[in-house]
Design a protein around this motif. Structure first.
Motif, PDB file in Angstrom:
ATOM      1  N   PRO A   1       0.814  -1.231   0.000  1.00 33.72           N
ATOM      2  CA  PRO A   1       0.000   0.000   0.000  1.00 33.72           C
ATOM      3  C   PRO A   1       0.838   1.268   0.000  1.00 33.72           C
ATOM      4  CG  PRO A   1      -0.866  -1.578   1.584  1.00 33.72           C
ATOM      5  CD  PRO A   1       0.469  -2.100   1.147  1.00 33.72           C
ATOM      6  N   MET A   2       1.911   1.305   0.795  1.00 30.14           N
ATOM      7  CA  MET A   2       2.711   2.520   0.892  1.00 30.14           C
ATOM      8  C   MET A   2       3.401   2.845  -0.422  1.00 30.14           C
ATOM      9  SD  MET A   2       4.336   2.602   4.737  1.00 30.14           S
ATOM     10  CE  MET A   2       4.889   4.297   4.492  1.00 30.14           C
ATOM     11  N   MET A   3       3.914   1.831  -1.111  1.00 28.20           N
ATOM     12  CA  MET A   3       4.570   2.073  -2.396  1.00 28.20           C
ATOM     13  C   MET A   3       3.591   2.636  -3.415  1.00 28.20           C
ATOM     14  SD  MET A   3       7.340  -1.000  -3.028  1.00 28.20           S
ATOM     15  CE  MET A   3       6.122  -2.310  -2.870  1.00 28.20           C
ATOM     16  N   ASN A   4       2.370   2.116  -3.417  1.00 33.62           N
ATOM     17  CA  ASN A   4       1.378   2.586  -4.375  1.00 33.62           C
ATOM     18  C   ASN A   4       0.847   3.970  -4.020  1.00 33.62           C
ATOM     19  OD1 ASN A   4       0.644   0.501  -6.596  1.00 33.62           O
ATOM     20  ND2 ASN A   4       0.960  -0.731  -4.754  1.00 33.62           N
ATOM     21  N   PHE A   5       0.636   4.224  -2.738  1.00 31.22           N
ATOM     22  CA  PHE A   5       0.242   5.569  -2.329  1.00 31.22           C
ATOM     23  C   PHE A   5       1.330   6.576  -2.702  1.00 31.22           C
ATOM     24  CE2 PHE A   5      -3.164   3.763   0.280  1.00 31.22           C
ATOM     25  CZ  PHE A   5      -4.123   4.758   0.211  1.00 31.22           C
ATOM     26  N   HIS A   6       2.580   6.204  -2.475  1.00 31.66           N
ATOM     27  CA  HIS A   6       3.688   7.094  -2.839  1.00 31.66           C
ATOM     28  C   HIS A   6       3.677   7.368  -4.344  1.00 31.66           C
ATOM     29  CE1 HIS A   6       7.679   8.891  -2.956  1.00 31.66           C
ATOM     30  NE2 HIS A   6       7.938   8.100  -3.977  1.00 31.66           N
ATOM     31  N   TYR A   7       3.489   6.334  -5.137  1.00 29.92           N
ATOM     32  CA  TYR A   7       3.466   6.504  -6.592  1.00 29.92           C
ATOM     33  C   TYR A   7       2.348   7.458  -7.016  1.00 29.92           C
ATOM     34  CZ  TYR A   7       2.456   5.545 -11.477  1.00 29.92           C
ATOM     35  OH  TYR A   7       2.176   5.695 -12.806  1.00 29.92           O
TER      36      TYR A   7
ATOM     37  N   SER B   1       9.713   5.710   8.485  1.00 26.07           N
ATOM     38  CA  SER B   1      11.031   5.464   7.880  1.00 26.07           C
ATOM     39  C   SER B   1      10.886   5.020   6.439  1.00 26.07           C
ATOM     40  CB  SER B   1      11.792   4.395   8.674  1.00 26.07           C
ATOM     41  OG  SER B   1      12.046   4.822   9.984  1.00 26.07           O
ATOM     42  N   GLN B   2       9.913   4.139   6.202  1.00 24.48           N
ATOM     43  CA  GLN B   2       9.640   3.685   4.836  1.00 24.48           C
ATOM     44  C   GLN B   2       9.192   4.858   3.962  1.00 24.48           C
ATOM     45  OE1 GLN B   2      10.029   0.839   3.329  1.00 24.48           O
ATOM     46  NE2 GLN B   2       8.643   0.844   1.564  1.00 24.48           N
TER      47      GLN B   2
ATOM     48  N   LEU C   1      11.088   6.302   0.654  1.00 25.72           N
ATOM     49  CA  LEU C   1      10.439   6.433  -0.651  1.00 25.72           C
ATOM     50  C   LEU C   1      10.576   7.862  -1.192  1.00 25.72           C
ATOM     51  CD1 LEU C   1       7.193   4.382   0.050  1.00 25.72           C
ATOM     52  CD2 LEU C   1       8.971   3.774  -1.595  1.00 25.72           C
ATOM     53  N   ASP C   2      10.622   8.837  -0.286  1.00 27.79           N
ATOM     54  CA  ASP C   2      10.810  10.238  -0.672  1.00 27.79           C
ATOM     55  C   ASP C   2      12.260  10.556  -1.022  1.00 27.79           C
ATOM     56  OD1 ASP C   2       8.164  10.889  -0.358  1.00 27.79           O
ATOM     57  OD2 ASP C   2       8.396  11.783   1.627  1.00 27.79           O
ATOM     58  N   GLY C   3      13.157   9.598  -0.702  1.00 28.26           N
ATOM     59  CA  GLY C   3      14.576   9.871  -0.884  1.00 28.26           C
ATOM     60  C   GLY C   3      15.147  10.751   0.195  1.00 28.26           C
TER      61      GLY C   3
ATOM     62  N   VAL D   1      13.063  11.200   9.122  1.00 23.55           N
ATOM     63  CA  VAL D   1      11.962  10.375   9.614  1.00 23.55           C
ATOM     64  C   VAL D   1      11.074  11.159  10.579  1.00 23.55           C
ATOM     65  CG1 VAL D   1      11.345   8.324  10.945  1.00 23.55           C
ATOM     66  CG2 VAL D   1      13.228   8.235   9.298  1.00 23.55           C
ATOM     67  N   GLN D   2      11.683  11.861  11.526  1.00 18.27           N
ATOM     68  CA  GLN D   2      10.904  12.600  12.523  1.00 18.27           C
ATOM     69  C   GLN D   2      10.103  13.714  11.861  1.00 18.27           C
ATOM     70  OE1 GLN D   2      13.189  13.780  15.921  1.00 18.27           O
ATOM     71  NE2 GLN D   2      11.484  14.836  16.917  1.00 18.27           N
ATOM     72  N   ASP D   3      10.674  14.362  10.865  1.00 16.45           N
ATOM     73  CA  ASP D   3       9.955  15.419  10.147  1.00 16.45           C
ATOM     74  C   ASP D   3       8.730  14.857   9.453  1.00 16.45           C
ATOM     75  OD1 ASP D   3      11.909  17.156  10.970  1.00 16.45           O
ATOM     76  OD2 ASP D   3      12.960  17.218   9.045  1.00 16.45           O
ATOM     77  N   LYS D   4       8.851  13.663   8.857  1.00 16.45           N
ATOM     78  CA  LYS D   4       7.731  13.042   8.153  1.00 16.45           C
ATOM     79  C   LYS D   4       6.614  12.725   9.127  1.00 16.45           C
ATOM     80  CE  LYS D   4       6.281  11.615   4.134  1.00 16.45           C
ATOM     81  NZ  LYS D   4       6.161  12.540   2.988  1.00 16.45           N
TER      82      LYS D   4
END
Length: 260
Positions: free
Chosen positions: A40-46, A111-112, A116-118, A123-126
């Motif tokens: 799910p996370m990879m597809n949401f990111h895409y 973290s993931q 994905l954002d590069g 991590v804490q900011d996200k």
């Protein structure tokens, strides 16, 4: 394990913490990591990094106390409203948002998302970015025509939903009614994003089996079409574990635009 009739997520007690620990934890041997977290996370990111889903307001209607899929959305949407069918799940989600003691640790998901954002060092900011974007954690009830009754929300630009339609729908007619109610939360031109367990009939939580409406890819696509949606993107991943805790055969991620 309880061998009696399956329970319903929205009608019976649902242990949100057990659900998170079993299917979404950071333990190294977590067998659902590929299907429930990464896919799910990879597809949401895409979808959200591609730029074709835009707007101001996003509503999320997902089972349990899930927030991991929302990390990619907060780069686009600054007003995220989370709707919960269970009081326990609402409290669990609010505990995480408010950084309360004992809240579930989603660091592995943030973290993931940062990776994905590069931007793996942020991590804490996200994590804080998502917490800031979530303006409300509210109750909802699909027994009402307006599921947020008595509150009337502005029409959203995007609605995201993990597993809910399968968890609360008892048959095909019920699935269509529930999808239509979800559709009414969207403005014309808005996007509905679903993550669906295909050909599943149950999920085990706290040693008890909970109902999932059994449907396949074509059923979901036809349901969207009947309600005036045009499918923009679809990805399906075959089940990548041997667990008997749930019997889904594949996971589907699907994005559709509301045309009317």
């Amino acid at each position: 394990m309880d061998g009696g009739p399956k329970k319903f997520y929205h009608e019976h007690n649902f242990d949100s913490r057990d659900h998170l620990k079993t299917y979404y934890s950071d333990k190294p041997d977590m067998e659902f990591a590929d299907d429930c977290l990464k896919f799910p996370m990879m597809n949401f990111h895409y979808i959200f990094s591609s730029g074709f889903v835009k707007g101001d307001v996003l509503l999320d209607v997902s089972t349990g106390s899930l927030i991991h899929h929302l990390y990619p959305t907060c780069d686009v949407f600054k007003d995220i409203i989370i709707l919960k069918l269970n009081e326990g799940c609402k409290m669990e989600t609010s505990k995480w948002k408010n950084t309360c003691t004992g809240a579930f640790n989603w660091k592995h998901a943030s973290s993931q998302a940062a990776m994905l954002d590069g931007k793996s060092a942020q991590v804490q900011d996200k994590d804080q970015q998502l917490k800031t974007a979530i303006s409300h954690v509210m109750s909802c009830n699909f027994e009402n025509e307006n599921i947020t009754h008595p509150e009337v929300l502005p029409l959203a630009d995007c609605v995201t939903s993990l597993w809910v339609l399968g968890a609360i729908s008892k048959d095909e007619d019920g699935y269509m009614r529930n999808m239509e109610k979800m559709s009414k939360l969207l403005r014309p031109g808005g996007h509905l994003i679903l993550v669906v367990a295909l050909n599943a009939s149950y999920i085990t939580i706290g040693g008890e089996r909970f109902h999932i409406f059994k449907c396949d890819e074509s059923f979901v696509k036809n349901a969207l079409s009947k309600l005036g949606f045009v499918i923009d993107y679809c990805a399906v991943q075959t089940k990548r574990n041997d667990s008997k805790l749930t019997d889904y055969k594949a996971i589907m991620f699907i994005t559709a635009c509301k045309t009317k």
